[in-house]
Design a protein around this motif. Structure first.
Motif, mmCIF file in Angstrom:
data_model
loop_
_atom_site.group_PDB
_atom_site.id
_atom_site.type_symbol
_atom_site.label_atom_id
_atom_site.label_comp_id
_atom_site.label_asym_id
_atom_site.label_seq_id
_atom_site.Cartn_x
_atom_site.Cartn_y
_atom_site.Cartn_z
ATOM 1 N N VAL A 85 -13.564 -68.629 23.242
ATOM 2 C CA VAL A 85 -14.693 -69.462 23.682
ATOM 3 C C VAL A 85 -15.712 -68.574 24.398
ATOM 4 O O VAL A 85 -15.337 -67.616 25.097
ATOM 5 C CB VAL A 85 -14.211 -70.632 24.575
ATOM 6 C CG1 VAL A 85 -13.742 -70.165 25.935
ATOM 7 C CG2 VAL A 85 -15.300 -71.678 24.717
ATOM 8 N N ILE A 112 -9.249 -69.135 22.734
ATOM 9 C CA ILE A 112 -9.282 -67.848 23.445
ATOM 10 C C ILE A 112 -10.627 -67.117 23.299
ATOM 11 O O ILE A 112 -10.976 -66.299 24.131
ATOM 12 C CB ILE A 112 -8.114 -66.907 23.043
ATOM 13 C CG1 ILE A 112 -8.175 -66.517 21.571
ATOM 14 C CG2 ILE A 112 -6.766 -67.533 23.371
ATOM 15 C CD1 ILE A 112 -7.189 -65.389 21.213
ATOM 16 N N GLY A 152 -17.827 -72.299 20.484
ATOM 17 C CA GLY A 152 -16.512 -71.996 19.944
ATOM 18 C C GLY A 152 -15.458 -72.746 20.745
ATOM 19 O O GLY A 152 -15.734 -73.762 21.397
ATOM 20 N N ALA A 210 -24.964 -60.531 22.144
ATOM 21 C CA ALA A 210 -24.481 -61.909 22.289
ATOM 22 C C ALA A 210 -25.290 -62.659 23.331
ATOM 23 O O ALA A 210 -25.433 -63.874 23.267
ATOM 24 C CB ALA A 210 -23.007 -61.913 22.678
HETATM 25 C C1 HEM Z 1 -26.699 -70.470 23.650
HETATM 26 C C2 HEM Z 1 -26.174 -69.327 23.819
HETATM 27 C C3 HEM Z 1 -24.866 -68.907 23.225
HETATM 28 C C4 HEM Z 1 -24.142 -69.450 22.205
HETATM 29 C C5 HEM Z 1 -24.482 -70.673 21.355
HETATM 30 C C6 HEM Z 1 -22.950 -68.646 22.055
HETATM 31 C C7 HEM Z 1 -21.963 -68.890 21.146
HETATM 32 C C8 HEM Z 1 -20.761 -68.212 21.076
HETATM 33 C C9 HEM Z 1 -19.671 -68.537 20.182
HETATM 34 C C10 HEM Z 1 -19.680 -69.654 19.160
HETATM 35 C C11 HEM Z 1 -18.667 -67.671 20.421
HETATM 36 C C12 HEM Z 1 -17.276 -67.648 19.749
HETATM 37 C C13 HEM Z 1 -17.259 -66.811 18.505
HETATM 38 C C14 HEM Z 1 -15.925 -66.843 17.801
HETATM 39 O O1 HEM Z 1 -15.018 -67.580 18.186
HETATM 40 O O2 HEM Z 1 -15.786 -66.117 16.820
HETATM 41 C C15 HEM Z 1 -19.123 -66.773 21.461
HETATM 42 C C16 HEM Z 1 -18.389 -65.732 21.962
HETATM 43 C C17 HEM Z 1 -18.905 -64.823 22.850
HETATM 44 N N1 HEM Z 1 -20.106 -64.910 23.537
HETATM 45 FE FE1 HEM Z 1 -21.495 -66.330 23.337
HETATM 46 N N2 HEM Z 1 -22.981 -67.635 22.980
HETATM 47 C C18 HEM Z 1 -24.123 -67.768 23.723
HETATM 48 C C19 HEM Z 1 -24.551 -66.975 24.768
HETATM 49 C C20 HEM Z 1 -23.859 -65.894 25.238
HETATM 50 C C21 HEM Z 1 -24.252 -65.068 26.356
HETATM 51 C C22 HEM Z 1 -25.470 -65.321 27.237
HETATM 52 C C23 HEM Z 1 -23.328 -64.062 26.450
HETATM 53 C C24 HEM Z 1 -23.216 -62.909 27.412
HETATM 54 C C25 HEM Z 1 -24.029 -62.474 28.205
HETATM 55 C C26 HEM Z 1 -22.336 -64.290 25.423
HETATM 56 C C27 HEM Z 1 -21.236 -63.504 25.217
HETATM 57 C C28 HEM Z 1 -20.207 -63.809 24.353
HETATM 58 C C29 HEM Z 1 -19.026 -62.977 24.199
HETATM 59 C C30 HEM Z 1 -18.739 -61.678 24.928
HETATM 60 C C31 HEM Z 1 -18.200 -63.621 23.266
HETATM 61 C C32 HEM Z 1 -16.840 -63.161 22.757
HETATM 62 C C33 HEM Z 1 -15.753 -63.892 23.492
HETATM 63 C C34 HEM Z 1 -14.353 -63.591 22.943
HETATM 64 O O3 HEM Z 1 -14.236 -63.221 21.779
HETATM 65 O O4 HEM Z 1 -13.391 -63.727 23.718
HETATM 66 N N3 HEM Z 1 -22.684 -65.400 24.704
HETATM 67 N N4 HEM Z 1 -20.393 -67.135 21.863
#
Ligand code: HEM
Length: 416
Positions: free
Chosen positions: A351, A349, A346, A242
């Motif tokens: 996000v 919860i 997103g 991610a």
């Molecule tokens: C531009 C960069 C990023 C974008 C566009 C992005 C986008 C997203 C989106 C849309 C979700 C929600 C998915 C859902 O609701 O099904 C999400 C969840 C998540 N993202 Fe990112 N992400 C980015 C960068 C990162 C980074 C740098 C990390 C960690 C080092 C990360 C870790 C996570 C995690 C762990 C979740 C799950 C959260 C949950 O389910 O509670 N993401 N991300």
């Protein structure tokens, strides 16, 4: 109700991957709910519908099947055994348990401590770049920066980053319908390698505790049994994946947007205090995650179409962020635009946990690029850019740019 197939849309079509926004605009106007056979779900493209789904985590479950586009007749290795919970694929109360373990590490206060390191790595990467010849922003900066930072946070040797890229591509790129058995075999071999690498990192910390992210997850497992062995593996895998491809694509897409709107690049150079806002505008304008999915626990209805419990919906975040019902002149990049509600990370919860890190990396990358190369231009025609074969985590494979007046390249030289 037409299906995407009826509309002649193939999500593997490189032309759709390169330019999805006209396609989203057509869906928003003509078919705001449409079934995709390839994704096996109902696609929603308007802002209010996407937000409605994301904000109703009681009716819309995140416990969904992984989206397996393409060949379904072969066994696709997964890093953690199928069915293992991660926060991304869990509902309450498991989601709360799994997210809480990591949430402390991702607060703005904690992440801001990484700022000097992020700036230093950015400058180091740009120092190697030629000032007077075209260079590839993806390869020089957008790929290595997030991988190196997430590897450092997790506590993995930074020089592993090239290897990570291969593993991460294997784990995140869909297997094309026309993939050969040999290609599927190669993909599976990489996943098995990745799994044994992660298992080894975890085992080392069971023996000798560390204070990095993986070390803290291992301690949560060992001391309090708050997550199982498989959940531990899946959590490390989730963070690595991610935190990697998503930010890479955001940086590349932001640079591309600035070459399309040079007046906005000029505005940012003249007033760097706009950069925080600009990063959110890059996310709105061309965020790197196109969609996410949910499974219905109870029936719902959109525009007279019933969607039943057990079915899946695909909410297209990138389309919601260009919906003229929610944003004025949505196809224009405006770094001064006041935006408080884009959905690129997103909502609710689930996000994005890594949003502060992603913002900080993008801020550092674009600030440094504009400083070093004030008049950045694309070194090829935009139509010649080649995109990764991934409709969801979307971004160019290579992004050749040049500082101002230098000559334009012949397309073949950089299409790779
Ligand atoms: C531009 C960069 C990023 C974008 C566009 C992005 C986008 C997203 C989106 C849309 C979700 C929600 C998915 C859902 O609701 O099904 C999400 C969840 C998540 N993202 Fe990112 N992400 C980015 C960068 C990162 C980074 C740098 C990390 C960690 C080092 C990360 C870790 C996570 C995690 C762990 C979740 C799950 C959260 C949950 O389910 O509670 N993401 N991300």
């Amino acid at each position: 109700m037409p299906t995407l197939q009826d509309l002649g849309v193939d999500l593997f079509d490189p032309a759709i991957i390169a330019r999805p926004h006209p396609f989203y605009a057509r869906l928003r106007e003509e078919a705001p709910i449409v079934y995709s056979e390839q994704l096996r779900g109902w696609m929603l493209t308007r802002y209010d519908d996407v937000r409605h789904v994301l904000r109703d985590s009681e009716r819309y479950s995140s416990m969904r099947d992984p989206v397996l586009l393409g060949r379904r007749d072969v066994m696709l290795e997964q890093v953690a055994p199928p069915g293992t919970l991660t926060m991304l694929g869990a509902d309450r109360p498991d989601h709360t348990r799994l997210r809480k373990l990591l949430a402390m590490d991702f607060t703005p206060k904690r992440i801001v401590r990484m700022q000097p390191r992020i700036d230093a790595v950015t400058r180091e990467l740009l120092a190697d770049v030629s000032r007077d010849k075209p260079f590839d922003v993806a390869e020089s900066l957008a790929v290595p920066l997030p991988v190196r930072i997430i590897a450092e946070l997790l506590g993995i040797a930074p020089d592993m980053y090239r290897q990570f890229k291969l593993w991460s591509d294997a784990a995140t790129e869909p297997v094309r319908p026309d993939a050969t058995d040999a290609q599927v075999g190669e993909r599976n071999a990489r996943i098995v390698e990745f799994r044994s690498f992660l298992k080894n990192e975890i085992d080392q910390r069971h023996r000798a505790p560390t204070n990095d992210f993986i070390g803290r997850l291992v301690a949560a497992h060992d001391d309090e049994e708050r997550l199982t062995d498989d959940e531990l593996l899946a959590a490390v895998n989730l963070l690595l994946l991610a935190g990697n491809e998503t930010t890479t694509n955001l940086i590349s897409n932001a640079v591309l947007a600035l070459t399309r709107f040079p007046d906005q690049a000029r505005r940012l150079r003249e007033d760097p205090s706009l950069m925080d806002n600009a990063v959110d505008e890059f996310l709105r304008y061309d965020g790197s995650v196109q969609f996410t999915t949910r499974r219905l626990l109870a029936d719902d209805e959109f525009y007279g179409q019933r969607v039943s419990a057990g079915e899946s919906v695909v909410v297209v975040l990138a389309s919601a962020n260009r919906d003229p019902r929610a944003f004025e002149s949505p196809d224009e990049l405006d770094v001064g635009r006041r935006i408080s509600r884009h959905l690129a990370f997103g909502d609710w919860i689930h996000v994005c946990l890594g949003q502060f890190l992603a913002r900080m990396e993008t801020h550092a990358a674009i600030t440094a690029l504009l400083e070093v190369f004030p008049n950045l231009e694309l070194a090829v025609d935009e139509d010649d850019l080649v995109y990764r074969a991934n409709f969801n985590l979307r971004g160019p494979k290579h992004l050749p740019v040049v500082a101002g007046e230098a000559r334009r390249l012949e397309p073949g030289l950089v299409a790779g």
